[in-house]
Each structure stands twice: as structure tokens, then as C-alpha cells.
Scaffold this active site. Structure first.
Site, mmCIF file in Angstrom:
data_model
loop_
_atom_site.group_PDB
_atom_site.id
_atom_site.type_symbol
_atom_site.label_atom_id
_atom_site.label_comp_id
_atom_site.label_asym_id
_atom_site.label_seq_id
_atom_site.Cartn_x
_atom_site.Cartn_y
_atom_site.Cartn_z
ATOM 1 N N LEU A 17 0.834 -1.210 0.000
ATOM 2 C CA LEU A 17 0.000 0.000 0.000
ATOM 3 C C LEU A 17 0.864 1.254 0.000
ATOM 4 O O LEU A 17 0.574 2.218 -0.718
ATOM 5 C CB LEU A 17 -0.932 0.003 1.216
ATOM 6 C CG LEU A 17 -1.895 1.189 1.281
ATOM 7 C CD1 LEU A 17 -2.864 1.165 0.111
ATOM 8 C CD2 LEU A 17 -2.657 1.209 2.602
ATOM 9 N N ILE A 433 14.222 20.559 12.774
ATOM 10 C CA ILE A 433 14.009 19.612 13.873
ATOM 11 C C ILE A 433 15.089 18.535 13.909
ATOM 12 O O ILE A 433 15.370 17.971 14.954
ATOM 13 C CB ILE A 433 12.607 18.987 13.774
ATOM 14 C CG1 ILE A 433 11.543 20.086 13.797
ATOM 15 C CG2 ILE A 433 12.354 18.015 14.927
ATOM 16 C CD1 ILE A 433 11.615 21.026 14.980
ATOM 17 N N GLY A 434 15.721 18.245 12.764
ATOM 18 C CA GLY A 434 16.832 17.291 12.834
ATOM 19 C C GLY A 434 17.151 16.575 11.555
ATOM 20 O O GLY A 434 18.252 16.669 11.034
ATOM 21 N N CYS A 518 5.361 4.309 7.393
ATOM 22 C CA CYS A 518 5.404 3.110 8.231
ATOM 23 C C CYS A 518 6.652 3.151 9.114
ATOM 24 O O CYS A 518 7.691 3.675 8.714
ATOM 25 C CB CYS A 518 5.435 1.847 7.378
ATOM 26 S SG CYS A 518 3.992 1.651 6.308
ATOM 27 N N ASP A 601 14.408 14.558 21.657
ATOM 28 C CA ASP A 601 13.045 14.536 21.118
ATOM 29 C C ASP A 601 12.116 13.687 21.982
ATOM 30 O O ASP A 601 12.432 12.539 22.307
ATOM 31 C CB ASP A 601 13.050 13.955 19.700
ATOM 32 C CG ASP A 601 13.639 14.922 18.684
ATOM 33 O OD1 ASP A 601 13.596 16.128 18.940
ATOM 34 O OD2 ASP A 601 14.137 14.462 17.643
ATOM 35 N N HIS A 643 11.403 18.217 21.334
ATOM 36 C CA HIS A 643 10.376 18.358 20.293
ATOM 37 C C HIS A 643 9.188 17.477 20.661
ATOM 38 O O HIS A 643 9.346 16.311 21.030
ATOM 39 C CB HIS A 643 10.926 17.936 18.932
ATOM 40 C CG HIS A 643 9.894 17.937 17.845
ATOM 41 N ND1 HIS A 643 9.295 19.089 17.397
ATOM 42 C CD2 HIS A 643 9.334 16.929 17.130
ATOM 43 C CE1 HIS A 643 8.428 18.794 16.456
ATOM 44 N NE2 HIS A 643 8.435 17.485 16.276
ATOM 45 N N CYS A 645 5.274 16.217 19.325
ATOM 46 C CA CYS A 645 4.427 16.114 18.134
ATOM 47 C C CYS A 645 2.945 16.160 18.469
ATOM 48 O O CYS A 645 2.531 15.645 19.494
ATOM 49 C CB CYS A 645 4.684 14.782 17.419
ATOM 50 S SG CYS A 645 6.151 14.749 16.401
ATOM 51 N N HIS A 696 4.470 17.252 6.707
ATOM 52 C CA HIS A 696 3.784 16.025 6.301
ATOM 53 C C HIS A 696 3.051 16.204 4.978
ATOM 54 O O HIS A 696 2.431 15.262 4.488
ATOM 55 C CB HIS A 696 2.808 15.590 7.390
ATOM 56 C CG HIS A 696 3.479 15.302 8.705
ATOM 57 N ND1 HIS A 696 3.663 16.268 9.660
ATOM 58 C CD2 HIS A 696 4.038 14.173 9.203
ATOM 59 C CE1 HIS A 696 4.296 15.743 10.698
ATOM 60 N NE2 HIS A 696 4.536 14.482 10.439
#
Length: 759
Positions: A17, A433-434, A518, A601, A643, A645, A696
Site C-alpha cells: 500500500l 528539527i533534525g 510506516c 526529542d 520536540h 508532536c 507532512h
């Protein structure tokens, strides 16, 4: 006694997928090819579950991106903006999930956040006042027809997110109404869906209402749940349709049980007995007076260890004794979406560890075993027992955590003054962020090393070139604090697990995080210890290539814990402390090597939060302690970043503040900086980097767009405390997307500095 499953992994055995979706997004395959691959995955999943002996098999649990977004599509909860721009529904669907940018078209992705206390991300539904709903997508009905052509020996069980959970998970587009008021518009559509399923001769329907485990549901939600399910129960009982209403990720609240008093015998309630079975006796007492069926979530759907049959049989027999076998159904605790698919594809895990493991397919066979044991095949129970016999092992000596281990030398205000004097960074310092893009070339390089096609020396020389190139790129667009790019890292958790004692990695243990993304969680099977430096070599090399500050990037103890499959033979927090001691040693080693800024993080901090508020304090006590243990060893002049999320932070800001990180970076762009309202109201004292663009999504934000977000942030927080950065790491993006976005970010920052020069 029936056996059923709440949901099955949908990425495919070989991540078919993921590859299909990414090929479609890159115009390498047609929508027809994409749909054919999706169909084949569904068929394989159904056949696997049929072969595992399930009586009821879930349908509509497959998704091309996210099952919550699928629900929005089914209910017609789609902005009119999309209808006029795309010819195919699948393109509308992906634009909502990922955003879309081409020529004059520029659509931002919808907000995304974590699914309860898991690492799965869902697309947040958006609601308007007086919003109307209606059946838009035929996916659920088409998949039922597809199923019936393929599967003959098991009953299809379509899966839907329940109406109250769907509303609860969403957000109001404006603030002058309550999203729960939409239930009168939403319920008739659910009823119409059920009636259409009845016409297709469906006899079982699964409705997911995981909000039932919360201990903080207000009276409006409780009354809405009563109203909705009394209505649905009446329709289904009149048509001899069985409903399985599922709760999971914790025990159902005792008070919430009374919502279902006097329901019919066609109504079944699923409870998670893995996360918490402390109120099982009270649940059975309640069911004793009712007609409903009870689904026992007895197999762990979130971890990869074998089921303890002795323990499970005791619970099942207790339920049968109280209610009778005909009222009992057995199942995994939750959807198997959160674990890898099949253990048969693992050939490198030591035999003593793999013999204790079970992936999704194996867990369904465990349901079969439990039924066989109840029918008298006790040898299965004896064979299982050997994996749970207590064996003597070397006693781990837990280091005592003292107050000085979890306390910085001085308060933030003193540290900030020292750091500003030492670093001399401009207003609105810029950083990332890295991670930088993990290109096909880098993945191939890592694979060649693993297959011994190149030497370690050749590999390291090439990694050095990638780092040098990344530094030059960052210097060219004038970033203030640079990163080395993490080209040597396969994953932010797996990289560290490969270097720490007590972990083992899988070959094909992939789990969906969001969309085509994933992850492959490592397995913690014994005590965790640091053997040697893990990151110092590469970060120090990067620092030697530039006069600018290089930020060392580490993954924090809570995130390593949450994004691994964790041993279950000792308390969770003990394992967290073991990881924290290891990270602490690495932090000190980085500081001793001359690295002045270190980011630890913790994107999983909010994710790990218990669903019941009464358990929050205990969780944060050990989680914050673990973070501070890893970070508090440094001098005042060394700046600690972290960080976090996709965090709904309003209720937990005090705890975030207690982390005492010098700088916290958070994801705020999809919510248009709304998240900063909470930090402003709380009067957060430390420095903060609100993400100014969404990594994203493939779209490239413009200078004006980023500047607008910087100015929004400037009105909510002291500008001397603001950093400018993307929402998250950049490993999933292309270099073209990264460089254009970062260039726009630094350009917008330069303008903002000029605007605020006199502030």
C-alpha cells in the site's frame, strides 16, 4: 462462543500500500492500478483471517490513508472547495490528507493528530454550525459485495467509527457552536447506512466508540450516547441485526455501562481486558442482569508478546460461568492495526525471543487455541505454559535516582542569560528539527553496507559527504543553528535501539503511522544499557565542518519506550528509567565533545498520556522524571531542546513546563498557530519554536504564509523566546521541497526581524 477481530493491518505484507500510494502521488501509476492493489490487500487480509478460523471478519477496516478520513468521506463531510478542482474522489481524498499544490491550486492539508494513546495519526474531521451530512462514499457497500464473492466460511462484519467518537475527535471550524449539537443531523445518516447494510443481508455491524473508556465524559455526551444507541438498538433488534459496540485502549468506565441498560440480546459490548481488567467483576455483575452479549478483548492488540493462555482461560471461564457460553465472544483487545502482520517473515530474531512473540496473524490463531482449550484440548495450554514459567535471571541493579540527577544547576532565567551571551543568536533564531531527506541513494547505501557490498570505511566516507553537503545547503540559506541531517540513521528509535543493549530489531515488523508512513518498532526484551557512544562521532564531525552551531539530536526515553514493543515482565517506568540513564550518558558525552545545543526529542510524551485523567499524575511523575534524568546532567551554558508532536496541550501545559527544557519545538502549522493560545494563557516561560510549515504535506509554503504565522506567534508569546522552525523532521520530503520551503522560511524570518527590530 464466537471469535472476531476488530481490524487488521492494511499496509500489505511487503508494504504494497505504501509503495502504491507513493507511486500514484508521483504519477507513476493510474488510480485503477492503485485500486487493484488495494483490492488485493483486502482479499489477502480476508483470506488470512478466514484461514485463522474467525467467525466474524471485519470489513471497511481497509483504508488508503486513514479510517477517520474514510468516515468523513462516507458522511459527505468534505469541503466544497475540493469538488470543483479534482476529477476523481481519490484525489479529493488525498488532497484533504496531504494538501495539494500545482500551478494556481494550493490546498493545505487538514489537521492531523494522534489516535488516542497510539502512534497512529488520523485526519481531524472539521465541522460547521448546522452542518448537514449524507452518504457520499460507496466504499463500505462495495467492499461488502467484494467480500461476499471471495469469502464463504466467515461472516462479514462492517466496521464504522461510532457517531459520538467521530464528533468527539473532530473540531469546530468556528467557536459559536458545540460540535455535539450536530448529533441530530448525524444520526439519521448512520441509520440510513445501517438500513442499506440490512438490505445487503448483513447480520453483524461493529461500531467503535473508544471514548467510552474516558472518565471525563460530560452529561451531554452521556445523554447523546444513550439517545443514539437506544435508537440504533431498536432498529437493529427489530431487524435481527447484531451490533458489537467496541471500546478499547483501557477499561470501560463503570458509570458508562449504565448507558446500555435494558438493551436487546442482539446488542454486544466489547471491552478491553488487556489494558485494564480491574473492573471485570463489576462488568459481569452488570451483564448478569442484562440480555446483551459481551465481547472479551483478551488478546493484546498493541504488543507483540504471546498470550498467556492460563490467564486468559481464567477470565473467559469466569465470564462463561456468570453469563453462559452463548453470550460470550472473544477477540483481540483492539484493532491489530498497531502491530506487524506476520511473524513468519522474521528469520533473524534469536530463537529464545521469537518463541515468545506473536504478530497479527499469530494472535488470531491464539483465539483458535483458546477455543480449543475450552473444548478440552489441554495439551495446548501445557505447551503455552512453558513460555510463562518464571525463570531465574540476573538481577538488574536499579540506580537510585537522586534529586540532583533530575535538576539543572540553575533556573531557566539564569541559563537563558548565559546561553544568549554565549551563542549571540539573532532574534527569531532559525533551525530545523533534525532529519533531512532519506533519499533512495541513502537507503541503497545503507542496504549495501548491510549486505557487505561496500566496506564500513566506504560507507562512512559517503555519509561524511552527505553531511558536508547538508551543512553547505543550510549555510547557503542562512539557517542559524544547523543539524547534521541524520543520514546514518534508519529511524529515530531503531537507530538507538540497534546501539543499546536489551533491544532486538525485526526485519519486516512494519506498522502504519500515518498514510504511507510506516515505522518498524524495535523490541525491548531485557534490561537496557548503553555500551558506547551512539551519535558523538557524526555530530562532532558535522561541527568540525562549520563555524555555526550544530545541534545534536537524540531520541528521548519516553519516545523510545512508547515507539518500541516493551517487555511486560517489569513496570513500564523501570524500563523508561533504564533508557533515560543510557541517554543521559550520551548527552554528557556530546557535551564533553564540544556540542553546545542538544535536542532530546519526545514526540510521544502526549501520546503516552493515560486516557483516564485520574491516572495522569502518576504517568507524568515518571515520564518527566525520565526526561529530566536524561537531560539534567549538562552545564547551564549547554542548551537543551525537545520536540513534541501533535499534542493537544491545553490540559498538560504545567507538565510540559516541568520538563524544564530550554527550548521546546511543537507542531502548530496545520492548526494555524491555534495551539499557541494555550502557551500564551499559561504564560509559558521558556523558549519555544512553533512549527511554521507542515512537513507532512508536499506543498511548499510561501514567504507571506510563513510570515503571517511568525507574526501570529509574535502576538501570543514574547518575541525574545521565539524560534522559527518546520513542524517536524524532514526525512520524508524531497530535497526540492525542503530547500524551497526552508529558503522561504529564512526569508520570512529576515522580514520579521526587520519588522520587530525596535521591539
Amino acid at each position: 462462543m464466537l471469535k472476531h477481530n476488530l481490524g487488521y493491518p492494511r499496509i500489505g505484507i511487503k508494504r504494497e500500500l505504501k509503495k502504491a500510494c507513493e507511486d500514484y502521488w508521483n504519477n507513476l501509476i493510474t488510480s485503477k492500478s492503485l485500486f487493484n492493489i488495494g483490492k488485493q490487500i483486502r482479499i489477502n487480509n480476508w483470506k488470512t483471517q478466514e484461514n485463522c478460523g474467525l467467525d466474524l471478519i471485519p470489513c471497511n477496516d481497509f483504508s488508503f490513508y486513514d479510517h477517520v478520513l474514510d468516515m468523513s468521506f462516507l458522511l459527505g463531510n468534505i469541503s466544497e472547495l475540493y469538488y470543483t478542482q479534482f476529477k476523481e474522489d481519490i484525489d479529493i481524498y488525498f488532497a484533504m490528507a496531504r494538501g495539494f499544490q500545482k500551478n494556481k491550486f494550493d490546498f493545505k492539508a487538514m489537521e492531523m493528530t494522534k489516535w488516542f494513546n497510539t502512534n497512529y495519526h488520523y485526519i481531524v474531521p472539521e465541522f460547521e454550525k448546522n452542518q448537514k451530512f449524507g452518504i457520499y462514499s460507496m466504499k463500505i457497500f462495495n467492499e461488502i459485495d467484494e467480500y461476499k464473492k471471495i469469502i464463504k466460511n466467515a461472516i462479514p462484519k462492517p466496521v464504522l467509527i461510532g457517531p459520538l467518537t467521530y464528533l468527539y475527535l473532530g473540531k469546530e471550524k468556528n467557536t459559536n457552536f458545540n460540535k455535539l449539537d450536530l448529533i441530530d443531523n448525524l444520526l439519521p445518516v448512520y441509520i440510513e447506512i445501517i438500513q442499506r447494510l440490512i438490505k445487503k443481508n448483513i447480520k453483524w455491524i461493529q461500531l467503535d466508540e473508544p471514548i467510552l473508556v474516558f472518565d471525563s465524559l460530560n452529561d451531554q455526551i452521556i445523554e447523546a450516547l444513550k439517545y443514539v444507541y437506544k435508537t440504533i438498538n431498536k432498529i437493529c433488534s427489530n431487524n435481527a441485526i447484531n451490533i458489537i459496540l467496541t471500546s478499547y485502549f483501557d477499561s470501560i468506565e463503570e458509570n458508562n455501562l449504565y448507558i446500555f441498560k435494558n438493551f436487546s440480546s442482539t446488542f454486544n459490548l466489547h471491552i478491553d481486558l488487556v489494558e485494564n481488567n480491574s473492573n471485570l467483576t463489576k462488568i459481569l455483575d452488570f451483564f448478569k442482569e442484562e440480555k446483551m452479549g459481551l465481547s472479551l478483548g483478551i488478546i493484546n492488540g498493541k504488543n507483540i508478546w504471546k498470550n498467556n493462555y492460563t490467564h486468559s482461560i481464567k477470565i473467559i471461564e469466569k465470564a462463561i460461568l456468570k453469563l453462559g457460553k452463548e453470550r460470550i465472544i472473544i477477540a483481540p483487545s483492539c484493532s491489530l492495526l498497531h502491530i506487524p502482520i506476520d511473524l513468519e517473515f522474521e528469520d533473524s530474531i534469536p530463537i529464545n525471543i521469537i518463541n515468545k512473540m506473536a504478530f497479527a496473524k499469530q494472535k488470531l490463531y491464539e483465539l483458535n487455541d483458546l477455543e480449543k482449550i475450552l473444548n478440552g484440548q489441554k495439551e495446548i495450554l501445557l505447551n503455552n505454559f512453558k513460555y510463562f514459567e518464571k525463570k531465574e535471571k540476573e538481577k538488574y541493579i536499579f540506580k537510585q535516582i537522586k534529586k540532583e540527577n533530575i535538576t539543572r544547576t540553575n533556573a531557566f532565567q539564569i541559563r537563558q542569560t548565559k546561553q544568549q551571551k554565549k551563542f549571540r543568536l539573532p532574534l527569531f533564531p532559525t533551525t530545523t528539527i533534525g532529519s533531512f531527506p532519506q533519499t533512495k541513494e541513502i537507503r541503497t547505501l545503507r542496504k549495501k553496507l548491510k549486505n557487505h557490498e561496500i566496506s564500513q570505511h566506504q560507507y562512512e566516507e559517503l555519509i561524511q559527504q552527505y553531511i558536508i553537503d547538508a551543512i553547505k545547503k543550510q549555510e547557503k540559506i542562512n539557517l542559524d543553528v544547523l543539524v547534521h541531517g541524520e543520514f546514518e540513521r534508519n529511524d529515530m528509535v531503531e537507530f538507538f535501539s540497534d546501539k543499546l543493549q536489551g533491544f532486538v530489531s525485526t526485519k519486516n515488523g512494519w506498522v502504519q503511522s500515518y498514510g504511507s508512513r510506516c515505522v518498524k518498532p524495535p523490541v525491548i526484551y531485557e534490561d537496557v544499557k548503553r555500551v558506547d557512544d551512539m551519535t558523538v562521532k557524526w555530530i562532532s564531525f558535522a561541527q568540525s565542518q562549520t563555524k555555526k552551531l550544530i545541534k545534536g539530536i537524540l531520541t528521548g526515553p519516553v519516545t523510545i519506550l512508547k515507539w518500541s514493543f516493551v517487555r511486560d515482565d517489569q513496570p513500564y517506568y523501570d524500563t523508561a528509567y533504564q533508557i533515560a540513564w543510557a541517554i543521559r550518558e550520551e548527552v554528557k558525552s556530546l557535551e564533553n565533545s564540544g556540542i553546545k545545543i542538544i535536542q532530546i526529542d519526545e514526540p510521544a510524551l502526549r501520546e503516552g498520556l493515560p486516557l483516564k485523567k485520574k491516572n495522569w499524575k502518576f504517568y507524568f511523575d515518571w515520564a518527566i522524571k525520565a526526561f529530566k534524568l536524561s537531560s539534567s546532567i549538562v552545564k547551564d551554558e549547554t542548551q537543551i531542546h525537545t520536540h513534541i508532536c501533535y499534542s493537544e496541550v491545553n490540559d498538560i501545559l504545567k507538565y510540559i513546563s516541568d520538563l524544564d527544557a530550554d527550548v521546546i519545538t511543537i507542531e502548530t502549522s496545520r492548526s494555524k498557530m491555534e495551539l499557541l493560545n494555550a502557551f500564551s494563557n499559561f504564560a509559558y516561560q521558556n523558549e519555544i519554536g512553533p512549527g511554521v510549515y507542515d512537513i507532512h504535506s508536499p506543498r511548499i509554503p510561501g514567504v507571506k504564509e510563513i510570515l503571517n504565522l511568525i507574526n501570529k506567534a509574535s502576538k501570543k508569546l514574547p518575541i525574545k523566546n521565539l524560534w522559527i522552525n518546520p513542524d517536524c523532521g524532514l526525512k520524508t520530503r524531497t530535497w526540492n521541497e525542503v530547500m524551497n520551503s526552508l529558503k522561504n522560511m529564512t526569508t520570512a524570518t529576515k522580514i520579521a526581524r526587520e519588522q520587530h527590530a525596535s521591539s
